[in-house]
Scaffold this motif. Structure first.
Motif, PDB file in Angstrom:
ATOM      1  N   SER A 202       1.253   4.677   3.816  1.00 13.22           N
ATOM      2  CA  SER A 202       2.203   3.586   3.962  1.00 13.22           C
ATOM      3  C   SER A 202       1.662   2.577   4.955  1.00 13.22           C
ATOM      4  CB  SER A 202       3.563   4.115   4.437  1.00 13.22           C
ATOM      5  OG  SER A 202       4.420   3.047   4.734  1.00 13.22           O
ATOM      6  N   SER A 203       1.783   1.292   4.577  1.00 15.52           N
ATOM      7  CA  SER A 203       1.259   0.266   5.459  1.00 15.52           C
ATOM      8  C   SER A 203       2.020   0.197   6.767  1.00 15.52           C
ATOM      9  CB  SER A 203       1.322  -1.090   4.748  1.00 15.52           C
ATOM     10  OG  SER A 203       2.643  -1.389   4.364  1.00 15.52           O
ATOM     11  N   SER A 204       3.218   0.797   6.818  1.00 18.53           N
ATOM     12  CA  SER A 204       3.970   0.779   8.063  1.00 18.53           C
ATOM     13  C   SER A 204       3.283   1.608   9.138  1.00 18.53           C
ATOM     14  CB  SER A 204       5.386   1.310   7.826  1.00 18.53           C
ATOM     15  OG  SER A 204       5.339   2.647   7.393  1.00 18.53           O
ATOM     16  N   PHE A 205       2.439   2.552   8.726  1.00 24.97           N
ATOM     17  CA  PHE A 205       1.722   3.360   9.693  1.00 24.97           C
ATOM     18  C   PHE A 205       0.470   2.636  10.193  1.00 24.97           C
ATOM     19  CE2 PHE A 205       4.599   6.544   9.245  1.00 24.97           C
ATOM     20  CZ  PHE A 205       4.657   7.142   8.001  1.00 24.97           C
ATOM     21  N   ASN A 206      -0.099   1.811   9.339  1.00 21.59           N
ATOM     22  CA  ASN A 206      -1.325   1.120   9.720  1.00 21.59           C
ATOM     23  C   ASN A 206      -1.366  -0.228   9.009  1.00 21.59           C
ATOM     24  OD1 ASN A 206      -3.833   0.284  10.458  1.00 21.59           O
ATOM     25  ND2 ASN A 206      -4.956   1.935   9.449  1.00 21.59           N
ATOM     26  N   PRO A 207      -0.741  -1.242   9.577  1.00 24.58           N
ATOM     27  CA  PRO A 207      -0.651  -2.525   8.889  1.00 24.58           C
ATOM     28  C   PRO A 207      -2.000  -3.153   8.601  1.00 24.58           C
ATOM     29  CG  PRO A 207       0.864  -2.405  10.755  1.00 24.58           C
ATOM     30  CD  PRO A 207      -0.062  -1.239  10.859  1.00 24.58           C
ATOM     31  N   SER A 208      -3.041  -2.750   9.287  1.00 23.02           N
ATOM     32  CA  SER A 208      -4.345  -3.371   9.105  1.00 23.02           C
ATOM     33  C   SER A 208      -5.221  -2.613   8.122  1.00 23.02           C
ATOM     34  CB  SER A 208      -5.061  -3.449  10.454  1.00 23.02           C
ATOM     35  OG  SER A 208      -5.305  -2.146  10.965  1.00 23.02           O
ATOM     36  N   ALA A 238       2.632 -10.813  -5.418  1.00 20.13           N
ATOM     37  CA  ALA A 238       3.033  -9.446  -5.058  1.00 20.13           C
ATOM     38  C   ALA A 238       3.803  -8.766  -6.180  1.00 20.13           C
ATOM     39  CB  ALA A 238       3.888  -9.472  -3.791  1.00 20.13           C
ATOM     40  N   ASP A 239       4.385  -9.532  -7.104  1.00 22.72           N
ATOM     41  CA  ASP A 239       5.158  -8.961  -8.203  1.00 22.72           C
ATOM     42  C   ASP A 239       4.325  -8.776  -9.466  1.00 22.72           C
ATOM     43  OD1 ASP A 239       7.629  -8.810  -6.810  1.00 22.72           O
ATOM     44  OD2 ASP A 239       7.907 -10.965  -7.082  1.00 22.72           O
ATOM     45  N   CYS A 240       3.017  -8.911  -9.345  1.00 22.40           N
ATOM     46  CA  CYS A 240       2.132  -8.829 -10.506  1.00 22.40           C
ATOM     47  C   CYS A 240       1.730  -7.378 -10.782  1.00 22.40           C
ATOM     48  CB  CYS A 240       0.880  -9.671 -10.261  1.00 22.40           C
ATOM     49  SG  CYS A 240      -0.291  -9.687 -11.640  1.00 22.40           S
ATOM     50  N   TYR A 241       1.935  -6.932 -12.007  1.00 26.27           N
ATOM     51  CA  TYR A 241       1.401  -5.645 -12.472  1.00 26.27           C
ATOM     52  C   TYR A 241       0.173  -5.966 -13.320  1.00 26.27           C
ATOM     53  CZ  TYR A 241       5.633  -3.427 -10.787  1.00 26.27           C
ATOM     54  OH  TYR A 241       6.641  -2.969  -9.983  1.00 26.27           O
ATOM     55  N   GLY A 261      -0.163  -2.858  -8.670  1.00 25.12           N
ATOM     56  CA  GLY A 261       1.261  -3.037  -8.941  1.00 25.12           C
ATOM     57  C   GLY A 261       2.115  -2.583  -7.781  1.00 25.12           C
ATOM     58  N   LYS A 262       3.332  -3.082  -7.741  1.00 22.97           N
ATOM     59  CA  LYS A 262       4.272  -2.737  -6.678  1.00 22.97           C
ATOM     60  C   LYS A 262       4.939  -1.403  -7.010  1.00 22.97           C
ATOM     61  CE  LYS A 262       6.700  -5.966  -4.782  1.00 22.97           C
ATOM     62  NZ  LYS A 262       7.710  -7.050  -4.554  1.00 22.97           N
ATOM     63  N   SER A 263       4.833  -0.446  -6.107  1.00 23.63           N
ATOM     64  CA  SER A 263       5.439   0.869  -6.322  1.00 23.63           C
ATOM     65  C   SER A 263       5.361   1.670  -5.030  1.00 23.63           C
ATOM     66  CB  SER A 263       4.717   1.635  -7.438  1.00 23.63           C
ATOM     67  OG  SER A 263       5.246   2.931  -7.589  1.00 23.63           O
ATOM     68  N   ASN A 264       6.339   2.530  -4.819  1.00 19.87           N
ATOM     69  CA  ASN A 264       6.304   3.460  -3.684  1.00 19.87           C
ATOM     70  C   ASN A 264       5.938   4.863  -4.134  1.00 19.87           C
ATOM     71  OD1 ASN A 264       6.989   1.690  -1.561  1.00 19.87           O
ATOM     72  ND2 ASN A 264       9.121   1.705  -2.215  1.00 19.87           N
ATOM     73  N   ASN A 322      -0.738  -1.145   0.566  1.00 23.98           N
ATOM     74  CA  ASN A 322      -0.317  -2.076   1.605  1.00 23.98           C
ATOM     75  C   ASN A 322       0.883  -2.872   1.136  1.00 23.98           C
ATOM     76  OD1 ASN A 322      -3.305  -1.602   2.267  1.00 23.98           O
ATOM     77  ND2 ASN A 322      -2.593  -2.709   4.068  1.00 23.98           N
ATOM     78  N   ASN A 323       1.893  -2.966   2.000  1.00 22.97           N
ATOM     79  CA  ASN A 323       3.089  -3.751   1.708  1.00 22.97           C
ATOM     80  C   ASN A 323       3.729  -3.374   0.379  1.00 22.97           C
ATOM     81  OD1 ASN A 323       2.710  -5.296   4.104  1.00 22.97           O
ATOM     82  ND2 ASN A 323       1.202  -6.554   3.037  1.00 22.97           N
ATOM     83  N   GLY A 324       3.711  -2.069   0.090  1.00 22.99           N
ATOM     84  CA  GLY A 324       4.345  -1.569  -1.123  1.00 22.99           C
ATOM     85  C   GLY A 324       3.553  -1.771  -2.391  1.00 22.99           C
ATOM     86  N   ILE A 325       2.303  -2.241  -2.293  1.00 27.09           N
ATOM     87  CA  ILE A 325       1.479  -2.500  -3.476  1.00 27.09           C
ATOM     88  C   ILE A 325       0.347  -1.485  -3.531  1.00 27.09           C
ATOM     89  CG2 ILE A 325      -0.008  -4.152  -4.655  1.00 27.09           C
ATOM     90  CD1 ILE A 325       1.596  -6.368  -3.304  1.00 27.09           C
ATOM     91  N   ILE A 326       0.265  -0.771  -4.629  1.00 25.59           N
ATOM     92  CA  ILE A 326      -0.798   0.207  -4.857  1.00 25.59           C
ATOM     93  C   ILE A 326      -1.913  -0.462  -5.647  1.00 25.59           C
ATOM     94  CG2 ILE A 326      -1.413   2.366  -6.011  1.00 25.59           C
ATOM     95  CD1 ILE A 326       1.394   3.360  -5.515  1.00 25.59           C
TER      96      ILE A 326
END
Length: 597
Positions: A202-208, A238-241, A261-264, A322-326
């Protein structure tokens, strides 16, 4: 005495010897290896602790590498760390992604606590020197002189003889086959990604954390691309698959794939001989049970969960989250296989995304994006998605909307608020409100049954997810409701209140579940990034709630006789007319939206 002894051993010695050996072997099997000489565990990295099973919970330990990329001959410091508590034993290896053997070698930097093992070469693994408690261990890994592709470090941690975790993984360490170019701020990313490091879970753990560079540059000229929305750029939207396929750089064999694509949980691409799910070759890019992004190869049979199969000839894997995008990039030399057979390079492409649970993919809540035609994976096409859902599914959705937005809603309002307004006014021997209620609710049940049958005819099985489950419950309760009405008590019966209560509660439950099912169904139909159809349905729910508030407030005023002598014309018919007009506006908007999906 000697004769007696000889006789005893003749009669009993073999049995006693067998028991002695059995106990000895069993004792040896559970004794463990406090000295760290665990070469018997080199392959599966599982301790031989008397048949004890590895823990399935998240490991309270971590494996980290000092670098995220490496070149041939590089050295990387690997740290085993206890997040809480300590561990007694460990086994550490480096393995190529998807591989089953140790690669490279280790330099022992802490001979007091670590020792080298020969798993397939000298010092190709590291283990403990003793069973003393440890909270941190470090070792230095030496990359092979020729490189070995992307690797990860795996460690087995032993907390006690019966409590251990097997193959806890580090983040991927990518092999630098080429030097990645520094992207200019205003220019698009390179057509093919340089193998960079995989990001943490998760990018929240390491934004860089590093990004895999994927863009639409080269689509239609030197690679085949498929995206939703059509023509979107994964590098800027960011919404592109997005997925692309091309021949690997340098003219090597195989297919270079890029997925974004955006996914958790996961994103995946599948290759099929038709537009129906099942018998498809699939590559999945998603979180494992430790939260790391991994690439998996799978094959689907029907609509059941795809079967994970070995990666085999997959290399140059790069991933990021990063930022919810795989994002994933890899090269495969595996033959694309459908119907359990190898075929050519032209297929329908599916793109899907969903959640993972313990590393296992779950049913994707939205319908996959599917190409309109078969696509040549080694061509240079701009594939367009199939924007049209099957007509039978559209009809299913339209009937459910008509049933539970219009006929059912108006039928329920007529029963609740119009008994007194139309009192004494009859048609065919019954009050008008009652006849309207019965007619509208019968239409609702008929539309629900038809929609229910159409869904099963289209899917030809069970599609999975919450939508069909709730739909089946709605169907069952909708059939029960008219049966309850048939056996209702007479108006003057003491038990009439029981009927009224059961009938009303069942109607409320059906209505709530039907609305939930419609929301889930619209999410499945609407693949647009902003999910426009569910939002329109949300507007209708708010509109209907407002009308109920107005009518309930009016009912309260009438019971209190506040305006009985002031208002001569009942307001209910006007409110009903306004409600029906608003109802039709929302219904038409949704029907048009479904027609365009």
């Amino acid at each position: 005495m000697q004769a007696l002894y000889n006789g005893y051993t003749d009669k009993m010695g073999k049995q006693d010897l067998f028991i002695f050996l059995l106990i000895s072997c069993n004792f040896m099997g559970v004794s463990g290896y406090p000295n760290g000489l665990v070469t018997d565990s080199c392959i599966n990295m599982t301790p031989l602790h008397g048949g004890a099973n590895a823990q399935t919970s998240a490991a309270p330990f971590s494996v980290t590498a000092s670098k995220t990329t490496y070149s041939p001959g590089d050295q990387i410091t690997v740290t085993l760390q206890a997040k809480s508590g300590t561990f007694q034993g460990f086994l550490l290896q480096a393995r190529q992604i998807g591989g089953g053997a140790a690669v490279g070698s280790f330099t022992i930097t802490d001979p007091t606590n670590t020792r080298g093992l020969n798993c397939n070469a000298d010092n190709s693994a590291v283990s403990h020197m003793s069973s003393s408690d440890k909270s941190q261990i470090q070792a230095t890994w030496n990359a092979p002189k020729s490189g070995t592709g992307n690797v990860e470090f795996r460690a087995t941690f032993v907390k006690s003889k019966l409590i251990f975790w097997v193959q806890v993984k580090s983040s991927q360490v990518s092999f630098n086959t080429i030097t990645p170019a520094s992207p200019a701020p205003a220019s698009p990313a390179p057509a093919s990604p340089a193998p960079v490091s995989s990001a943490p879970a998760s990018s929240s753990f390491n934004p860089s954390s590093s990004l895999v560079l994927i863009s639409s540059t080269g689509c239609g000229t030197n690679k085949t691309c498929f995206s939703n929305p059509a023509g979107c750029n994964a590098a800027t939207n960011a919404d592109c698959y997005f997925m692309s396929s091309a021949s690997p750089q340098g003219g090597s064999d195989g297919i270079q794939f890029e997925i974004s694509g955006k996914s958790n949980g996961y994103i995946s691409i599948g290759f099929s001989d038709d537009t129906e799910m099942g018998n498809d070759d699939i590559y999945i890019c998603g979180q494992d049970r430790n939260g790391n992004i991994q690439v998996q190869h799978a094959f689907s049979t029907g609509r059941s969960t795809p079967t994970i199969i070995p990666l085999e000839n997959v290399y140059n894997i790069a991933t990021s989250f990063n930022n919810g995008i795989i994002k994933c990039s890899f090269i495969t030399r595996n033959a694309i296989s459908t119907q359990q057979r190898a075929a050519n390079t032209s297929y329908y492409i599916f793109m899907a995304n969903g959640q993972t649970n313990g590393g296992a993919i779950q049913y994707h809540p939205l319908r996959p994006f599917i190409t309109e035609d078969k696509v040549n994976l080694l061509g240079s096409q701009l594939a367009s998605g199939n924007a049209n859902r099957p007509a039978i599914i559209k009809t299913h959705g339209a009937l459910m909307l008509i049933a539970w937005m219009t006929t059912g809603s108006i039928g329920m309002i007529s029963a609740r608020y119009f008994k007194q307004v139309s009192k004494g006014k009859q048609i065919l021997g019954k009050d008008i409100w009652f006849q309207a209620h019965v007619f509208l609710m019968l239409l609702t049940v008929a539309a629900t049954i038809t929609a229910f049958v159409l869904a099963f005819v289209s899917v030809r099985g069970w599609s999975g997810g919450a939508h069909p489950v709730i739909g089946c419950i709605v169907m069952g309760l909708a059939l029960i409701q008219p049966l309850i009405a048939v056996f209702r008590c007479a108006p003057d019966s003491k038990r009439r209140i029981v009927f009224n209560l059961v009938h009303a509660i069942n109607a409320l439950v059906i209505k709530v579940l039907a609305v939930i099912s419609i929301f889930l169904g619209l999410q499945l139909l609407d693949n647009s990034p902003n999910q426009w159809l569910p939002k329109v349905m949300g507007g209708f729910v708010g509109w209907e709630f407002l009308i109920y508030l107005v009518l309930d407030f009016n009912l309260f005023l009438k019971k209190e006789e506040i305006y009985e002598n002031v208002v001569k014309t009942p307001p209910e018919p006007k409110v009903l007319l306004i409600y029906i007009l608003g109802n039709l506006m929302f219904l038409i908007a949704l029907l048009v939206g479904i027609g365009q999906t």
